[in-house]
Design an enzyme around this catalytic site. Sequence first.
Site, short mmCIF file in Angstrom:
data_model
loop_
_atom_site.label_atom_id
_atom_site.label_comp_id
_atom_site.label_asym_id
_atom_site.label_seq_id
_atom_site.Cartn_x
_atom_site.Cartn_y
_atom_site.Cartn_z
N GLY A 11 0.84 -1.20 0.00
CA GLY A 11 0.00 0.00 0.00
C GLY A 11 0.87 1.24 0.00
O GLY A 11 2.11 1.14 0.04
N ASP A 12 0.24 2.42 -0.12
CA ASP A 12 0.95 3.70 -0.13
C ASP A 12 1.91 3.83 -1.31
O ASP A 12 2.93 4.50 -1.22
CB ASP A 12 1.73 3.93 1.19
N GLY A 14 1.13 5.19 -4.11
CA GLY A 14 0.79 6.37 -4.91
C GLY A 14 -0.39 6.10 -5.84
O GLY A 14 -0.54 6.75 -6.88
N GLY A 16 -3.46 6.80 -5.35
CA GLY A 16 -4.36 7.96 -5.37
C GLY A 16 -3.97 8.94 -6.47
O GLY A 16 -4.81 9.40 -7.24
N HIS A 40 -5.67 7.76 0.68
CA HIS A 40 -4.86 8.25 -0.42
C HIS A 40 -4.59 9.72 -0.17
O HIS A 40 -5.47 10.43 0.28
CB HIS A 40 -5.63 8.19 -1.74
N THR A 127 -5.58 -0.34 12.32
CA THR A 127 -5.80 1.11 12.42
C THR A 127 -7.04 1.38 13.29
O THR A 127 -7.43 2.52 13.45
CB THR A 127 -6.01 1.75 11.05
N THR A 237 -4.86 -7.32 5.22
CA THR A 237 -6.12 -6.63 5.47
C THR A 237 -7.25 -7.65 5.30
O THR A 237 -7.00 -8.83 5.03
CB THR A 237 -6.25 -5.39 4.56
N THR A 302 -3.52 7.63 9.91
CA THR A 302 -3.12 7.57 11.31
C THR A 302 -1.99 8.52 11.67
O THR A 302 -1.74 8.77 12.83
CB THR A 302 -2.61 6.15 11.62
N PRO A 305 4.47 6.94 11.56
CA PRO A 305 5.62 6.88 10.65
C PRO A 305 5.62 5.52 9.94
O PRO A 305 5.39 4.49 10.57
CB PRO A 305 6.84 7.00 11.56
#
Length: 426
Positions: A11-12, A14, A16, A40, A127, A237, A302, A305
């Site tokens: 995830g993360d 990019g 979005g 995102h 989360t 997930t 959240t 880091p």
Amino acid sequence: MVKAVVGANWGDEGKGKITDMLSKEADIICRFQGGANAGHTIVNDYGKFALHTLPSGVFYDHTTSIIGNGVALNIPVLFKEIKSITDQNVPMPKIKVSDRAQIVMSYHILFDQYEEERLGGKSFGSTKSGIAPFYSDKYAKIGFQVSELFDEELLQEKVVRICETKNVLLEHLYHKPLIKPEELLKELHEYRDMVEPYVCDVSAFLYEAIKEGKNILLEGQLGSLKDPDHGIYPMVTSSSTLAAYGAIGAGLPPYEIKQIITVCKAYSSAVGAGAFVSEIFGDEADELRRRGGDGGEFGATTGRPRRMGWFDCVASKYGCRIQGTTDVAFTVLDVLGYLDEIPVCVGYEIDGEVTTDFPTTAKLEKAKPVLKTLPGWKSDIRGIKEYDKLPENCRKYIEFIEEQIGFPITMVSNGPGRNDIIYRNK
Ligand code: GDP
């Protein structure tokens, strides 16, 4: 034509930004899985936004934004998000919510928190958005579907039944306050009134849209390695993160998904617990975290880091394969411009043997990274529009990774904005 934008890693990556960029040519953008647990970050002419539930296409007025049946729908979060974007002068988006989507209830969020508390140090790093309890209930067939909000008799009977089962756990496992049927009913009535204007038979809507030749984008959340079946179980997930699930979570024929754009970040980051073979620590990690993404690698939901690492060819090759990738979008490459040399993980050493095949979790826990170091390009590549104008070492980095993962990198993202993109003809 239906395209999916999905993640190759944790995830993360990019997604979005890539979805926002591709939305220009799309008529409909659909979320098909996940919930408000990840987000995102999108930077465009209106400002900077963190979206959790709305698809990343909401910023264009020609698009329809859909929350598919596969999503864990948190109705108050959806409304807060709509307000946050209209407050920043984005025109009210056209939104449709599937009548078959299920609802994240306040007790799902509580159970998520209570379970994390109970597990203490052995927790999954949730989360605490209620996603795991939500999907458990969905498959235990005790969830609330949006369509059920409009059946008062059913609701009145079901809230009693739900309280019975939930209260056993609240009393004996968690030692927490019990829930009351009348409170649940009130919550459901509020949700009904909020969501009513948007409710839609989404699969029928998409069926017609496909017949009319509309362009549909399916937007995934998280990435391959967080998939409950194909990821790093149990540190995954609760809904499938794969493009294939787009057919189910949106309600369209699998053979209509013609293009699968898998987003891969030029280095690695992950949130939550679980094996992360190419992880780096200390100052090296801090610097990459600080320079990473757009304003640092911290969770969109959240603020946590993110864990940082070098690009992992083994995980990404697998992540792309399991998605059924037709195109790779290689993102956040500009961030690496400060490095003299860039290590890349090209293999895993497990029990003294080196492999490039991504293993199941128990073996993964034992894997040590085999690193190869590539020369850096030591310059800022933002603003470059043509592939040939990229520094030679930068092109070599892209081409090395493309060869390792075995899927064509057709887009290179060299900045957070919509226009920071270099297309490559493959
Ligand atoms: P997603 O969940 O896959 O959409 O990823 P996130 O939004 O959590 O993380 C991507 C972050 O990187 C966001 O802050 C984006 O604005 C930013 N971003 C996306 N593409 C690029 C890029 O090519 N360069 C830079 N510097 N930032 C990017």
